[in-house]
Design an enzyme around this catalytic site. Structure first.
Site, PDB file in Angstrom:
ATOM      1  N   ASP A 186       0.829  -1.201   0.000  1.00  0.00           N
ATOM      2  CA  ASP A 186       0.000   0.000   0.000  1.00  0.00           C
ATOM      3  C   ASP A 186       0.862   1.250   0.000  1.00  0.00           C
ATOM      4  OD1 ASP A 186      -0.111   1.150   3.145  1.00  0.00           O
ATOM      5  OD2 ASP A 186       0.357  -0.977   2.967  1.00  0.00           O
ATOM      6  N   SER A 187       0.458   2.243  -0.799  1.00  0.00           N
ATOM      7  CA  SER A 187       1.123   3.541  -0.844  1.00  0.00           C
ATOM      8  C   SER A 187       2.599   3.369  -1.221  1.00  0.00           C
ATOM      9  CB  SER A 187       0.949   4.254   0.496  1.00  0.00           C
ATOM     10  OG  SER A 187       1.295   5.610   0.408  1.00  0.00           O
ATOM     11  N   ALA A 188       3.533   3.718  -0.340  1.00  0.00           N
ATOM     12  CA  ALA A 188       4.946   3.476  -0.622  1.00  0.00           C
ATOM     13  C   ALA A 188       5.194   1.992  -0.850  1.00  0.00           C
ATOM     14  CB  ALA A 188       5.803   3.987   0.526  1.00  0.00           C
TER      15      ALA A 188
END
Length: 390
Positions: A186-188
């Site tokens: 998720d995300s990074a």
């Protein structure tokens, strides 16, 4: 006398109910439109420091059901250090799997947190890691990859790839199938997941059967995405300030920003990557680049399903215990893994973005009722805090 007391109690309850209803309506109104009540309540709570960021600790227990899984069989959790034939670095990882697992798929999960110390780790994402293991039956391995500012690019990429190689070499020890490895984040961590898939393709590493990317950052370039400009205040859990800090600490040299292992959107070729599920959020600065990455994967002939959840913000899947949309996104992930594991996904003729709206019907009624309960909790907490300060 008791009748008078009863009437007063009813009047107080009506006044409090009206106060809560007006509060929820006020919190729901933003410059970007009216938010669903549940989203508005959670954003108000976190942004005004009324509850800890680990919000499920502060919400009434009946609103946080335990995740469903393979009941009756023990879920094994193991924290350990690993090293692979590709890298002798001792890397801490967390592993979840069922005690009776045999020939199960393996899922590498890379946590989010802006690539920086203090923003996210395996513990902050343990609920997602644990629940994916429970719902998929997979052996889920999540590394504590090195973080900036002490460790800049490509340290996190190397650690992620090291985990993949180690999983391929050791999966059978935990009941996993080394020929059925998928990657997610998720995300990074979504960035690192697809970058690890790129690196494995480029270096003839372990073959992946799927990649799942939750609201991924896909470029460090100053690309003028509408979502970056619109939702960059930080109110929706991710700010331009944090994104710039991440770039300055994780990729301190401008030459790093176009590298395909930081900015997969800039990669010359996305051919031969594993089928992808990309999940984005309506109120998220990373929305547009995640969806554009899905389009580029499609153009490269990669099977891809891109799903935008409306009415939610960056990081909403971490709140799956109190947000129906987050729970639904996890179910999408379970379905996608099963389909790809059994080769039931294919390239569509045209790229398609699926938009899932806020819950409707009974789910909406339930969300509204829960939002009201949480709001009452927050209003009461604020009221008592104000009275206590007088």
């Amino acid at each position: 006398m008791w009748k008078k007391g009863f009437k007063i109690s009813i009047l107080v309850m009506l006044i409090l109910s009206l106060a809560v209803a007006l509060s929820v309506d006020d919190w729901s109104r933003t410059a970007h439109g009216k938010l669903p009540s549940k989203t508005a309540v959670i954003l108000h709570a976190v942004n005004n420091n009324l509850v800890p960021v680990d919000i499920d600790v502060a919400i009434p227990e009946f609103l946080t059901p335990t995740s469903k899984g393979n009941t009756g069989v023990e879920m094994v959790k193991k924290d350990m250090f690993i090293s692979s034939s590709a890298n002798n670095n001792k890397l801490p990882v967390r592993i979840y799997h069922y005690s009776n697992t045999e020939n199960a798929p393996v899922l590498i999960y890379l946590h989010g947190g802006a690539f920086m110390e203090g923003y996210g780790n395996v513990d902050t994402h343990d609920n997602i890691i644990r629940t994916l293991a429970a719902r998929t039956g997979a052996v889920v391995i999540s590394p504590s990859y090195r973080l900036a500012p002490d460790h800049i690019f490509p340290s996190a990429v190397n650690d992620s790839y090291q985990t993949l190689v180690w999983a391929f070499e050791n999966a059978e020890k935990f009941g996993g199938d080394p020929d059925k490895i998928a990657i997610a984040g998720d995300s990074a961590g979504g960035n690192l997941a697809t970058v690890t898939a790129l690196k494995s393709r480029n270096e003839n590493g372990p073959e992946l059967f799927a990649q799942i990317l939750y609201y991924p950052l896909t470029t460090f370039q100053d690309t003028p995405f509408e979502s970056r400009a619109t939702f960059d205040s930080g109110y929706y859990f991710l700010s331009r300030q944090v994104m710039m800090e991440a770039r300055e600490t994780y990729t301190p040299e401008a030459s790093m920003w176009k590298h395909p292992y930081t900015s997969p959107l800039e990669a010359e070729s996305l051919d031969d990557l594993p089928p992808a599920l990309i999940i984005t959020a309506q109120f998220d600065p990373l929305r547009d680049e995640g969806e554009l990455y899905g389009e580029k994967l499609h153009e490269a002939g990669v099977p891809v399903q891109t799903v935008r959840y409306n009415g939610v913000m960056h990081g909403f899947i971490s709140l799956y215990q109190i947000m129906k949309s987050g729970d639904s996104a996890l179910q999408d992930s379970v379905r996608f893994l099963k389909e790809t594991e059994h080769n039931k996904v294919s390239v569509q003729e045209e790229y398609e973005l699926t938009v899932k709206h806020a819950p409707s019907g009974w789910d909406r009624v339930k969300e509204e009722a829960e939002a009201f309960v949480i709001a009452a909790f927050l209003v009461g907490k604020s009221t008592f805090h104000y009275v206590g300060d007088m």
